[in-house]
Design a protein around this motif. Structure first.
Motif, PDB file in Angstrom:
ATOM      1  N   GLY A 176       0.804  -1.221   0.000  1.00 47.93           N
ATOM      2  CA  GLY A 176       0.000   0.000   0.000  1.00 47.93           C
ATOM      3  C   GLY A 176       0.833   1.265   0.000  1.00 47.93           C
ATOM      4  N   GLU A 187      -4.120   2.535  -4.855  1.00 40.64           N
ATOM      5  CA  GLU A 187      -5.281   1.639  -4.826  1.00 40.64           C
ATOM      6  C   GLU A 187      -5.614   1.147  -6.237  1.00 40.64           C
ATOM      7  N   VAL A 191      -4.234  -1.886   0.574  1.00 41.24           N
ATOM      8  CA  VAL A 191      -3.828  -0.476   0.666  1.00 41.24           C
ATOM      9  C   VAL A 191      -3.485  -0.071   2.095  1.00 41.24           C
TER      10      VAL A 191
END
Length: 144
Positions: free
Chosen positions: A81, A86, A140
């Motif tokens: 992440g 994303e 994420v």
């Protein structure tokens, strides 16, 4: 004994196929969630840790308390992440072959017409849109 085996096979089969949702690729990412809303990170963590549900840990390692039987073929997911957005994570799960045509990572949101596809998976993706969004929501959070 035979009945138990049949039950296991039925439980291991994928859920009924839902129609694939359309998505747009922008550069190296799918910016918008497949479902139109963010996933559930807690559910995504559970899916990722379950080798039979998501298959992620067959190849990857991840910072989850179930360290046994994690793969070493693919990059460690720790800190992913912090390395990828994303949308970049989403595209890699949906169709890594779009980024790297020679990848061994399966396209989790594509229907394969390959003749060696197992009968249980024909006509359906490996993961549904909700499952992908849940896994993305968890990944994420892995920022190291």
């Amino acid at each position: 004994m035979r009945l138990a085996l049949i039950v296991v096979v039925l439980l291991a089969a994928p859920a009924a196929a839902e129609p694939l949702r359309s998505y747009s690729i922008a550069g190296d990412a799918i910016v918008q969630p497949l479902t139109g809303h963010p996933g559930d990170a807690s559910r995504g963590r559970t899916l990722l840790a379950n080798r039979q549900a998501s298959l992620c840990l067959l190849c990857h390692q991840a910072p989850v308390p179930e360290p046994h039987a994690q793969g070493t073929l693919a990059p460690d997911l720790s800190g992913v992440g912090g390395r990828l957005s994303e949308g970049q994570i989403r595209l890699r799960i949906v169709d890594m072959a779009h980024i790297s045509p020679s990848t061994i990572m399966p396209s989790y949101y594509r229907i394969s017409d390959h003749p060696r596809t197992a009968e249980a998976w024909r006509g359906r993706p490996v993961l549904g849109a909700e499952d992908i969004e849940d896994i993305v929501a968890f990944l994420v959070t892995l920022k190291e």
